[in-house]
Design a protein around this motif. Structure first.
Motif, PDB file in Angstrom:
ATOM      1  N   LEU A 185       0.824  -1.205   0.000  1.00 20.23           N
ATOM      2  CA  LEU A 185       0.000   0.000   0.000  1.00 20.23           C
ATOM      3  C   LEU A 185       0.860   1.258   0.000  1.00 20.23           C
ATOM      4  CD1 LEU A 185      -2.856  -0.960   2.498  1.00 20.23           C
ATOM      5  CD2 LEU A 185      -2.787  -1.224   0.018  1.00 20.23           C
ATOM      6  N   GLY A 186       2.050   1.143   0.576  1.00 13.41           N
ATOM      7  CA  GLY A 186       2.963   2.284   0.571  1.00 13.41           C
ATOM      8  C   GLY A 186       3.415   2.666  -0.822  1.00 13.41           C
ATOM      9  N   VAL A 187       3.450   1.693  -1.724  1.00 12.20           N
ATOM     10  CA  VAL A 187       3.801   1.991  -3.114  1.00 12.20           C
ATOM     11  C   VAL A 187       2.793   2.966  -3.706  1.00 12.20           C
ATOM     12  CG1 VAL A 187       4.007   0.996  -5.426  1.00 12.20           C
ATOM     13  CG2 VAL A 187       4.992  -0.209  -3.466  1.00 12.20           C
ATOM     14  N   LEU A 243      -3.151   5.973   0.616  1.00 13.71           N
ATOM     15  CA  LEU A 243      -2.855   4.567   0.383  1.00 13.71           C
ATOM     16  C   LEU A 243      -3.878   3.887  -0.520  1.00 13.71           C
ATOM     17  CD1 LEU A 243      -1.753   3.457   3.968  1.00 13.71           C
ATOM     18  CD2 LEU A 243      -0.367   4.432   2.124  1.00 13.71           C
ATOM     19  N   LEU A 244      -5.059   4.482  -0.661  1.00 14.28           N
ATOM     20  CA  LEU A 244      -6.134   3.879  -1.448  1.00 14.28           C
ATOM     21  C   LEU A 244      -6.717   4.904  -2.413  1.00 14.28           C
ATOM     22  CD1 LEU A 244      -8.027   1.954   1.382  1.00 14.28           C
ATOM     23  CD2 LEU A 244      -6.579   0.938  -0.380  1.00 14.28           C
ATOM     24  N   PRO A 245      -7.316   4.461  -3.504  1.00 16.94           N
ATOM     25  CA  PRO A 245      -8.030   5.389  -4.389  1.00 16.94           C
ATOM     26  C   PRO A 245      -9.161   6.069  -3.619  1.00 16.94           C
ATOM     27  CG  PRO A 245      -7.754   3.235  -5.425  1.00 16.94           C
ATOM     28  CD  PRO A 245      -7.363   3.077  -3.999  1.00 16.94           C
ATOM     29  N   TRP A 246      -9.584   7.236  -4.097  1.00 13.99           N
ATOM     30  CA  TRP A 246     -10.555   8.011  -3.324  1.00 13.99           C
ATOM     31  C   TRP A 246     -11.981   7.853  -3.818  1.00 13.99           C
ATOM     32  CZ3 TRP A 246     -13.150  12.227  -5.617  1.00 13.99           C
ATOM     33  CH2 TRP A 246     -12.617  12.731  -6.813  1.00 13.99           C
ATOM     34  N   GLN A 247     -12.259   6.906  -4.700  1.00  8.19           N
ATOM     35  CA  GLN A 247     -13.623   6.732  -5.191  1.00  8.19           C
ATOM     36  C   GLN A 247     -14.539   6.053  -4.177  1.00  8.19           C
ATOM     37  OE1 GLN A 247     -12.318   2.901  -7.836  1.00  8.19           O
ATOM     38  NE2 GLN A 247     -14.265   3.802  -8.380  1.00  8.19           N
ATOM     39  N   GLY A 248     -13.959   5.481  -3.111  1.00 10.44           N
ATOM     40  CA  GLY A 248     -14.733   4.647  -2.205  1.00 10.44           C
ATOM     41  C   GLY A 248     -15.844   5.357  -1.461  1.00 10.44           C
ATOM     42  N   ALA A 249     -15.638   6.624  -1.086  1.00  9.68           N
ATOM     43  CA  ALA A 249     -16.627   7.310  -0.252  1.00  9.68           C
ATOM     44  C   ALA A 249     -17.963   7.463  -0.984  1.00  9.68           C
ATOM     45  CB  ALA A 249     -16.090   8.673   0.178  1.00  9.68           C
ATOM     46  N   TYR A 250     -17.918   7.932  -2.226  1.00 13.16           N
ATOM     47  CA  TYR A 250     -19.180   8.100  -2.953  1.00 13.16           C
ATOM     48  C   TYR A 250     -19.796   6.751  -3.287  1.00 13.16           C
ATOM     49  CZ  TYR A 250     -22.661   9.426  -6.392  1.00 13.16           C
ATOM     50  OH  TYR A 250     -23.847   9.587  -7.067  1.00 13.16           O
TER      51      TYR A 250
END
Length: 590
Positions: A220-222, A236-243
């Protein structure tokens, strides 16, 4: 001597089965690559190819990564001439590796060669997995990484030498983390990797657990480093998750798949309509002057989710219950495409009787029949990972693509069916029958409208678009009209009808196509670059020269590079005489 002969005969039997598998894969692959959807990827598959082009050109925007890009990054290493065929072949290869890993994991669980071979074989010929493997989608690759992580995890837990165990742990965590980078749905299961050490009695469990966590953090650090390089933010993660989380649980969510609430007339290659929708609704709800940072948008959607759940928790709990039923149901819910629609089109899927319902029943039987023979720590490990993944699935969507990673775990479980003969006692036999009956009723019943065919109209439309891009205009016209019979004002189908009739007129010269096309254009409420070019041609051939020129100029101004035909028409009527403009001259009868 007898045992050797039996083993030799059994090996030949399995060799023949795997030969059958190879032929089956080959036939399916050839058929898929000849299909319009194999040659013209749509929706997420099209987006993956566009992202691969951007990555290859080093043209990523200076912003946090919106969606998982590990898979497009791999595709970016392939020459453009090999896409999308190379991506499909890569997916089929990954499916083969997954089948091998399923067999290896089943070997850990059942400690029986026949059980391992059965599990691997069933997954190898599982038609839903094969169906996704040919598409330019990340799920097959991500599933392979996840299974590789699970296999390394079991080796880590059962390995005695300390150094080897720690290396297996680091590898398991890192590969599991890569699975998350390819498909974030695996995050809940991968976060449970260190926890499974409590099921084993291996020495140094704490050290192994820490190495597992370190491997996940390293992977995830990559992405965190890549995000920092692009945008200056460590994410660490894409930001599409919230919506997506809000969309999956909001008032009106169907519990099956993502429902697009806005229709966009223009979607450029590589653009994500979910992101476009989330940003549009964010500005509408918060106001134009609101901060447009990723943190602000995600905080808004999390707040909206909590508000709606707290306002009516009973509604949300009922939604979770329906999702659980959909997760167990045999019907593969829509995700870009509807499996049932295309299964009827593709013979190598249609003739295959396997499906989710049969896997679920067989897995139930396998667990009951083989429970006394199972490696308990491995069984508890796989059970925990399956439950963790299922929990994430219930929070988001039960669509076919997101449910698929549970199928290899079911195949591992059904390996226990080889112990049927050892099943003793009427209670166990009654339990097996009762469990199978319950699973059959839940899986094959149309509970809460689980087997809804409403999405078939979208499949027909996407197939029409693919045919149109291939130049198969007769098929595109037939499919577009089939859509219009069900939904007469569907703008995409209306535009396809016009362009298909125009192309057929060009190809055949038959006046009937021209007459039908002009009538269809009169009923058209929406437009695109192709339609505006055709509209200009109609004006020109009707003697309305100024209107034609005005239409083409407006198209160039509105659609830019997409309006290349309108630009060429303007050059022709302006007197340019390049040989490349001859087709436009013939269209304009000049």
């Amino acid at each position: 001597m007898v045992d050797t002969e039996k083993n030799s005969g059994s090996s030949r039997y399995w060799q023949l089965l795997w030969l059958f598998v190879g032929v089956y894969w080959l036939l399916f692959g050839l058929y898929f690559l000849a299909d319009p959807l194999g040659q013209v990827p749509v929706l997420d598959a099209r987006e993956n190819l566009a992202w691969a082009e951007r990555i290859a050109a080093d043209a990523l925007l200076a912003e946090p990564i919106y969606r998982a890009l590990l898979y497009p990054w791999l595709l970016s290493w392939l020459p453009d001439s090999l896409l999308p065929v190379g991506a499909s072949l890569f997916g089929l290869a990954m499916h083969g590796v997954s089948a091998l890993l399923v067999g290896r994991i089943a070997g850990h669980l059942w400690q029986n060669t026949t059980a391992a071979r059965l599990a691997g074989f069933i997954y190898a010929v599982y038609p839903v997995a094969l169906y996704f493997s040919g598409q330019v989608l990340d799920i097959t690759f991500a599933t392979t990484l996840f299974l590789a992580g699970v296999y390394a995890l079991l080796n880590c837990a059962e390995c005695v030498p300390r150094r080897q165990a720690l290396l297996w742990a680091l590898l398991a965590g890192f590969v599991g983390g890569l699975a998350v980078l390819a498909r974030p749905n695996f995050l809940p299961a991968v976060l449970c990797f260190p926890l499974v050490m409590m099921f084993f009695k291996a020495p140094g469990r704490l050290g192994r657990g820490l190495c597992l966590a370190a491997g996940v953090a390293l992977a995830l650090g990559v992405q965190g480093a890549a995000n920092y390089k692009l945008s200056g933010e460590v994410r660490l993660l894409p930001w599409q998750g919230a919506y997506n989380l809000y969309a999956a649980n909001r008032v009106g969510a169907n519990g099956k798949y993502y429902m697009q609430r806005l229709s966009f007339e223009r979607v450029e290659a590589g653009s994500n309509t979910t992101r476009m929708e989330s940003e549009w609704f964010y500005r509408k709800e918060v106001g134009e002057g609101a901060p447009d940072s990723v943190a602000a948008m995600n905080a808004h959607w999390r707040e909206r989710l909590f508000e709606e759940i707290s306002a009516d928790p009973v509604r949300w709990l009922a939604l979770m219950g329906r999702k659980l039923v959909y997760a167990a149901n045999n019907w593969e819910q829509y995700n870009n495409l509807t499996y049932a629609y295309h299964k009827e089109r593709w013979p190598y899927l249609r003739w295959n009787p396997l499906g989710w319902g049969l896997l679920l029943i067989a897995a139930t039987c396998g667990l009951i029949a083989g429970f006394s023979r199972a490696n308990r720590p491995a069984l508890y490990t796989l059970g925990l990972l399956a439950l963790a993944y299922l929990a994430g699935l219930l929070l988001f969507f039960i669509s076919a693509r997101f449910r698929l990673p549970l199928a290899p775990l079911l195949c591992v479980a059904l390996g226990g069916c080889v112990f049927f003969r050892e099943l003793a006692g009427w209670r166990k036999k009654v339990g097996l029958c009762a469990g199978s009956l319950v699973m059959a009723v839940v899986s094959f019943g149309n509970w809460f409208g689980a087997q809804d065919r409403q999405t078939f109209i979208q499949d027909a439309l996407l197939l029409a678009q693919a045919n149109s891009q291939m130049g198969a205009d007769a098929d595109a016209l037939r499919l577009a009209r089939a859509v219009l019979q069900r939904e007469a004002d569907r703008p995409e189908a209306q535009r396809l009808e016009v362009t298909s009739l125009f192309n057929l007129w060009l190809l055949t010269g038959e006046s009937s196509y021209w007459a039908e096309m002009t009538r269809a254009m009169e009923a058209l409420d929406s437009s695109d670059a192709a339609v505006e070019f055709i509209r200009g041609v109609v004006h020109w051939r009707s003697g309305k020269r100024e209107q034609a020129v005005s239409t083409w100029r407006a198209a160039v101004g509105k659609y830019g590079a997409e309006a290349d035909s309108s630009f060429a028409a303007l050059r022709v009527v302006g007197g340019e005489s390049e040989a490349g403009l001859d087709p436009i001259r013939r269209i304009l009868d000049l």
